[in-house]
Motif scaffolding. Structure first.
Motif, PDB file in Angstrom:
ATOM      1  N   VAL A 143       0.824  -1.203   0.000  1.00 20.04           N
ATOM      2  CA  VAL A 143       0.000   0.000   0.000  1.00 20.04           C
ATOM      3  C   VAL A 143       0.858   1.254   0.000  1.00 20.04           C
ATOM      4  O   VAL A 143       0.439   2.317   0.393  1.00 20.04           O
ATOM      5  N   GLY A 144       2.085   1.134  -0.462  1.00 22.91           N
ATOM      6  CA  GLY A 144       2.951   2.295  -0.569  1.00 22.91           C
ATOM      7  C   GLY A 144       3.984   2.371   0.528  1.00 22.91           C
ATOM      8  O   GLY A 144       4.984   3.063   0.413  1.00 22.91           O
ATOM      9  N   ASP A 145       3.769   1.662   1.641  1.00 22.99           N
ATOM     10  CA  ASP A 145       4.745   1.727   2.721  1.00 22.99           C
ATOM     11  C   ASP A 145       4.904   0.376   3.397  1.00 22.99           C
ATOM     12  O   ASP A 145       5.212   0.300   4.572  1.00 22.99           O
ATOM     13  N   GLY A 146       4.690  -0.703   2.656  1.00 19.31           N
ATOM     14  CA  GLY A 146       4.948  -2.029   3.185  1.00 19.31           C
ATOM     15  C   GLY A 146       3.898  -2.560   4.134  1.00 19.31           C
ATOM     16  O   GLY A 146       4.111  -3.583   4.777  1.00 19.31           O
ATOM     17  N   GLY A 147       2.750  -1.887   4.238  1.00 18.28           N
ATOM     18  CA  GLY A 147       1.710  -2.340   5.148  1.00 18.28           C
ATOM     19  C   GLY A 147       1.851  -1.710   6.520  1.00 18.28           C
ATOM     20  O   GLY A 147       2.948  -1.349   6.955  1.00 18.28           O
ATOM     21  N   ARG A 148       0.722  -1.559   7.207  1.00 19.94           N
ATOM     22  CA  ARG A 148       0.713  -0.950   8.528  1.00 19.94           C
ATOM     23  C   ARG A 148      -0.192  -1.752   9.456  1.00 19.94           C
ATOM     24  O   ARG A 148      -1.083  -2.477   9.010  1.00 19.94           O
ATOM     25  N   MET A 149       0.051  -1.623  10.759  1.00 21.93           N
ATOM     26  CA  MET A 149      -0.816  -2.216  11.760  1.00 21.93           C
ATOM     27  C   MET A 149      -1.232  -1.115  12.724  1.00 21.93           C
ATOM     28  O   MET A 149      -0.400  -0.300  13.147  1.00 21.93           O
ATOM     29  N   LEU A 150      -2.535  -1.062  13.032  1.00 24.59           N
ATOM     30  CA  LEU A 150      -3.099   0.000  13.851  1.00 24.59           C
ATOM     31  C   LEU A 150      -3.554  -0.557  15.193  1.00 24.59           C
ATOM     32  O   LEU A 150      -4.398  -1.458  15.251  1.00 24.59           O
ATOM     33  N   PHE A 151      -2.994  -0.038  16.277  1.00 26.21           N
ATOM     34  CA  PHE A 151      -3.351  -0.442  17.630  1.00 26.21           C
ATOM     35  C   PHE A 151      -4.252   0.647  18.231  1.00 26.21           C
ATOM     36  O   PHE A 151      -3.798   1.770  18.467  1.00 26.21           O
ATOM     37  N   PHE A 152      -5.508   0.308  18.459  1.00 26.60           N
ATOM     38  CA  PHE A 152      -6.473   1.257  19.011  1.00 26.60           C
ATOM     39  C   PHE A 152      -6.347   1.272  20.534  1.00 26.60           C
ATOM     40  O   PHE A 152      -6.370   0.218  21.178  1.00 26.60           O
ATOM     41  N   THR A 153      -6.227   2.460  21.095  1.00 24.35           N
ATOM     42  CA  THR A 153      -6.042   2.609  22.539  1.00 24.35           C
ATOM     43  C   THR A 153      -6.986   3.683  23.070  1.00 24.35           C
ATOM     44  O   THR A 153      -7.594   4.441  22.304  1.00 24.35           O
ATOM     45  N   ALA A 154      -7.073   3.763  24.389  1.00 27.81           N
ATOM     46  CA  ALA A 154      -7.802   4.879  24.995  1.00 27.81           C
ATOM     47  C   ALA A 154      -7.063   6.169  24.671  1.00 27.81           C
ATOM     48  O   ALA A 154      -5.836   6.171  24.501  1.00 27.81           O
ATOM     49  N   THR A 155      -7.798   7.270  24.596  1.00 26.73           N
ATOM     50  CA  THR A 155      -7.143   8.542  24.338  1.00 26.73           C
ATOM     51  C   THR A 155      -6.438   9.020  25.604  1.00 26.73           C
ATOM     52  O   THR A 155      -6.723   8.537  26.706  1.00 26.73           O
ATOM     53  N   ARG A 156      -5.534   9.946  25.426  1.00 26.49           N
ATOM     54  CA  ARG A 156      -4.825  10.488  26.589  1.00 26.49           C
ATOM     55  C   ARG A 156      -5.699  11.419  27.401  1.00 26.49           C
ATOM     56  O   ARG A 156      -5.298  11.905  28.452  1.00 26.49           O
TER      57      ARG A 156
END
Length: 259
Positions: A143-156
């Motif tokens: 996808v242009g940058d080798g793939g990504r993984m997104l970790f969803f967390t609570a906001t600060r």
């Protein structure tokens, strides 16, 4: 001789019979699955807004040279438009059956965004250590940058002093910091795509952005994940540098970009 095989009663292979009887892809079923996934995200409290979608290898926004095709909101008012209202999400999903969706970060949740290989390594480590990991989504390679993984967390959280907020530009580009190579921290003023989402070139294929761990998982404190993610990103960057002779990871395309 082979041309006659399977033409007569009782000689057709079981595989051929199964292929002949196999139902065709059900577009209505795909839409129902898409809507259920989006409603699950909204039910988890993550605000949604419509995004562009792929048209072949281009973007539905028709902007010449769109820097993030099929990966940006449709409206410039996406931050105020974002909602968890079930009825509104249903209307959007049904009125725009091809649209991707983004979730606005920094309201309820943040997202730690890392290279795909680093994310896989970090996820394995976190789960092995018994750390509570929240929802995780993945982009494929290519996808242009080798793939990504997104970790969803609570906001600060909302600080008492507004000056304590990091600007979005830093949140989306912390890979320029030596201590966090390849890591992007999406918070207020940023967004990410949510599954199911398609990217240019795969509009007729299965979604490219998928859940590794679904939105039913509770959002963790980002600091509980940060050490494993930064360590994995550092190893990823070092491996890229040793393979290519230079630090290409620092030049990967970061998005979202200002439209």
């Amino acid at each position: 001789m082979g041309d006659g095989i399977g033409r007569y009663r009782g000689t057709e292979s079981k595989l051929a019979q199964w292929l002949r009887r196999r139902p065709k892809r059900d577009a209505a079923g795909d839409q129902n699955d898409r809507e259920k996934l989006l409603l699950a995200v909204a039910a988890a409290g993550l605000p949604l807004a419509p995004a562009a979608y792929p048209v072949g290898y281009s973007c539905s926004c028709e902007r010449i040279g769109c820097p993030t095709p099929a990966r940006h909101p449709v409206s410039f008012a996406w931050q105020t438009q974002s909602t968890t209202d079930r009825a509104q999400v249903e209307r959007w999903a049904r009125n725009e059956p091809r649209a991707n969706f983004i979730t606005a970060t920094g309201m309820v949740h943040d997202v730690l965004d890392v290279p795909l290989s680093a994310g896989r390594a970090a996820l394995d480590r976190l789960l092995a250590e018994g750390v509570d990991v929240g929802p995780v989504a993945a982009f494929p390679d290519g996808v242009g940058d080798g793939g990504r993984m997104l970790f969803f967390t609570a906001t600060r959280g909302t600080p008492e002093d507004e000056d304590e907020w990091w600007p979005c530009e830093l949140d989306c580009h912390p890979e320029t910091m030596d201590e966090h190579p390849g890591l992007r921290w999406h918070c207020r003023g940023s967004y990410v795509l949510v599954p199911p989402a398609r990217l240019p070139g795969d509009e007729d294929a299965h979604p490219a952005v998928t859940w590794v761990r679904g939105p039913e998982h509770a959002l963790p404190d980002p600091l509980n994940l940060l050490e494993a993610l930064t360590d994995a990103c550092a190893r990823h960057a070092a491996a890229r540098e040793s393979e290519d002779g230079e630090d290409d990871a620092a030049h990967e395309i970061a998005w979202p970009l200002t439209r």
